[in-house]
Design an enzyme around this catalytic site. Structure first.
Site, short mmCIF file in Angstrom:
data_model
loop_
_atom_site.label_atom_id
_atom_site.label_comp_id
_atom_site.label_asym_id
_atom_site.label_seq_id
_atom_site.Cartn_x
_atom_site.Cartn_y
_atom_site.Cartn_z
N LEU A 17 -6.66 -53.16 32.13
CA LEU A 17 -6.93 -53.12 30.68
C LEU A 17 -8.38 -52.76 30.38
O LEU A 17 -8.68 -52.16 29.35
CB LEU A 17 -6.61 -54.48 30.06
CG LEU A 17 -5.14 -54.91 30.08
CD1 LEU A 17 -5.01 -56.34 29.56
CD2 LEU A 17 -4.28 -53.97 29.26
N GLY A 18 -9.28 -53.13 31.27
CA GLY A 18 -10.68 -52.85 31.01
C GLY A 18 -11.57 -53.39 32.12
O GLY A 18 -11.15 -54.22 32.93
N LYS A 48 -8.20 -61.90 34.36
CA LYS A 48 -9.56 -61.42 34.60
C LYS A 48 -10.02 -61.89 35.98
O LYS A 48 -9.98 -63.08 36.28
CB LYS A 48 -10.52 -61.94 33.53
CG LYS A 48 -11.93 -61.39 33.68
CD LYS A 48 -12.79 -61.73 32.47
CE LYS A 48 -14.15 -61.05 32.58
NZ LYS A 48 -15.00 -61.31 31.41
N ASP A 89 -21.34 -65.23 24.68
CA ASP A 89 -21.11 -63.78 24.78
C ASP A 89 -20.30 -63.27 23.59
O ASP A 89 -19.31 -62.56 23.75
CB ASP A 89 -20.40 -63.45 26.09
CG ASP A 89 -20.67 -62.02 26.55
OD1 ASP A 89 -21.59 -61.39 26.00
OD2 ASP A 89 -19.96 -61.53 27.44
#
Length: 673
Positions: A352-353, A375, A471
């Site tokens: 996805l990224g 992740k 973040d």
């Protein structure tokens, strides 16, 4: 003739009133109309072909309501006191995921069948953040709650509560039955359970009792007992029914049968006549396997042996670290094998990224068919893994509609895998930069801004601990199917108790969003989160990144917005793709609030509580001219101690570039950007 007609009308009205006050109905053989009146449904509620009332299905972040169609008279018009009432219903909650559920259901008495504005998830489709707890709600409910929401002071993730005008239960208890001794009942077990709710209008007493469906007789000891006069709560006429809501986990909430009576005891439900719940998928195959095993012939022994060897090899392939201290985190710990299969071996096609802290993959859990995002990150060596995982598990208990749900973790060979709820629309930044042909209009962006502010306020003040995200930025805000903004990626988040100081001492985050004091001391606070949120506000309103290269120079977004304000034309900084389709007052508010949150002095920044109030219009934003904003307050920081740190970024910003030093120092010295 006229006299006779008048007498008949009076008698008819009297009969209707009497019928309403002594209302008695039962749905024992299904809700498909055979019992008399069809229910009034909205949201995703439906009646199944078998006659079951299905309040929710596998849809995420949705609500379902079902009400008896006619209003019910609840109060004596002579003395304005509430009548007695009694209800019995059988329910079942089935989740597609064995260790998670969401969020529960409630029997409800409300002034209207249309609960417009009510939110799903922890609000159970009953209320929202603005009207929760208001005396004007006139809502009475008995919740069957399967998620612990610290925001509402829930006692656990498997409880029954009496709610009056809000989701903070007036009285609550773990779900169970008193049968000589207390026996626990699991609400989301998928099994049918019976609930009795009774109100004695004379004694002003509310009692709630529950039992498995096989126990037809109500226990003499109620699960909940509360002395409370409902007369001020209930209007003269109200509607009775059920409300339910889902969160991130696909969950079906069923009502199998229902009986209700005013001024008397509700009629018992005959279990043999109730419609049957659908069979649980996979049981048939399991039974065949169970009965088929004894029939395996001796000729398959060699095949079994080879299968064992294959399993041993696979176990080695999927070996993972599991220490004693992790046993308590069982429900939150995923097996590496499960995540490997879900992501098809972490194939590039499922990617996805990629960010500075790892890659994110789409996955589909084989056991539940729940979509997830995984992740993969390398753990920070400065902090013990035990403490880090403890914080990750704690963050997994966060429940808010504007936060991406962290479902759990896995740990293998020094690698940490964080499992999140999957958001099909991806991150906000692609709507701002990567796909200019798909541009969110102003109203959609303002909705996202308010959602993220609400989620950040929950992290800072409403949860049991203070959570510093560290973040906040557009790429960490995900967009759901209804274009709601959800703050995600808690890999850098830190927790500490209310009233204490955070202990973070090293700098993490993203250039362009770092507060100047954070770069000096390494301490992250709620105020540094507010600073990052200020950068986020300007980013969304202007459609530009906090730091952008413009040929040989670097453009600092904060400086640009400040210069527009200084020229008394702050709207000039807006994203020009809006055209004229924007609300000037809202856009100006967001831009000025972005400047205020970006103040170099932490004490000058608002709290997230104030930010939410500003965005909602509940609190007027101070005049920017009175805030002491100036180029020295926004665009210039203290240089001492910065040079070495700024230079450490030069290689990552463009090795050999004559502008890399300028970008790094601008990011750190110009108001933290």
């Amino acid at each position: 003739m006229f006299v006779k007609l008048s007498v008949r009308l009076v008698l008819l009205v009297s009969l209707v009133a009497a019928e309403a006050q002594d209302l008695n109905f039962i749905y024992n053989d299904g809700f498909d109309g055979r019992s008399g009146l069809n229910l009034s449904l909205d949201g995703i509620a439906e009646i199944t072909p078998k006659g079951l009332l299905k309040l929710t299905n596998d849809a995420k972040q949705e609500s379902g309501h079902a009400f008896y169609p006619n209003p019910v008279t609840f109060k004596n018009s002579e003395n304005d006191t509430a009548f007695s009432f009694s209800t019995i219903f059988v329910f079942a909650i089935r989740s597609k995921y064995t260790t998670l559920s969401g969020h529960g259901m409630a029997f409800v008495i409300a002034p209207t069948r249309s609960l417009h504005g009510a939110l799903p998830s922890n609000y159970l489709g009953l209320l929202n953040e603005f009207n929760n707890g208001n005396f004007t709600n006139h809502v009475f409910a008995v919740e069957l709650d399967t998620i612990q929401t610290p925001q509402f002071s829930d006692i656990n993730d498997n409880h029954v509560g009496i709610d009056i005008n809000g989701l903070h239960s007036v009285r609550a208890a773990p779900a169970g039955l008193f049968d000589g001794q207390f026996k626990n009942l699991t609400l989301n077990s998928g099994k049918e359970m019976r609930v009795w709710v009774e109100y004695d209008g004379t004694k002003k007493q509310i009692e709630v009792t529950m039992a498995p469906i096989g126990v037809a007789t109500k226990s003499p000891t109620p699960l909940l007992s509360l002395k409370y006069d409902l007369s001020p709560i209930l209007n003269k006429t109200m509607y009775v029914g059920f409300s339910s809501a889902t969160g991130s986990v696909p969950t079906s909430h069923y009502v199998v049968g229902w009986s209700f009576r005013m001024n008397g005891q509700a009629q018992d439900l005959i279990t043999s006549k109730l419609p049957k719940l659908p069979s649980i998928a996979g049981k048939k195959r399991s039974m065949l396997f169970t009965f088929g095993v004894p029939l395996i012939s001796v000729s398959l022994v060699l095949l079994v042996v080879s299968g064992v060897l294959y399993v041993i090899r696979r176990k080695r392939k999927f070996a993972e670290v599991l220490e004693d201290w992790e046993l308590e985190y069982g429900p939150q710990r995923f097996k590496y094998k499960e995540l490997y299969i879900a992501t098809k071996g972490f194939r590039e096609k499922e990617l996805l990224g990629t960010g500075g802290f790892g890659k994110v993959y789409r996955g589909l859990l084989p056991s539940s068919e729940v979509e997830i995002a995984v992740k993969r990150v390398s753990h920070e060596s400065r902090q013990g893994m035990k403490e880090f995982v403890a914080e990750i598990v704690s963050i997994g208990r966060l429940r808010h509609r504007n936060l991406v749900q962290l479902l759990g973790y896995c740990r293998r060979k020094g690698e940490l895998l964080l499992v999140y709820d999957y958001m099909p629309n991806g991150s906000l930044d692609k709507y701002l930069y990567d796909q200019p042909e798909v541009t969110l209009n102003w109203s959609q962006r303002f909705k996202v801004i308010k959602g993220v502010a609400s989620g950040l306020f929950y992290l800072h003040e409403e949860w049991e601990q203070v959570v510093i995200h560290r973040d906040v930025k557009a790429s960490n805000v995900l967009v759901d199917g209804e274009l709601n903004g959800k703050l995600g990626d808690f890999g850098l988040a830190r927790l500490y108790d209310h009233g204490t100081d955070p202990q973070t001492t090293h700098i993490v985050g993203t250039l362009g969003y770092l507060a100047p004091e954070h770069t000096r001391t390494g301490w992250a606070t709620t105020s540094t989160d507010v600073f990052a949120f200020g950068a986020f506000l300007l980013e969304v309103a202007c459609g530009k990144r906090p730091i952008e290269r413009q040929g040989p120079e670097a453009e600092i977004l904060l400086d640009w917005v400040f210069s527009c304000w200084n020229r008394s034309n702050i709207l000039e900084a807006r994203d020009q793709r809006f055209g004229t389709d924007f609300v000037a007052e809202e856009l100006e508010l967001v831009l000025k609030l972005g400047l205020l949150c970006s103040h170099s002095e932490p004490a000058a920044r608002p709290s997230m509580r104030q930010v939410v109030q500003y965005l909602a219009g509940d609190l007027a934003l101070p005049e920017v001219s009175l805030l002491g904003l100036s180029s020295s307050g926004l665009a210039v920081g203290h240089r001492e101690g910065f040079d070495d740190y700024a230079m450490s970024y030069q290689s990552s910003l463009g090795k050999g570039s004559s502008h890399s030093s300028y970008i790094a120092e601008s990011a750190l010295l110009s108001g933290g950007r």
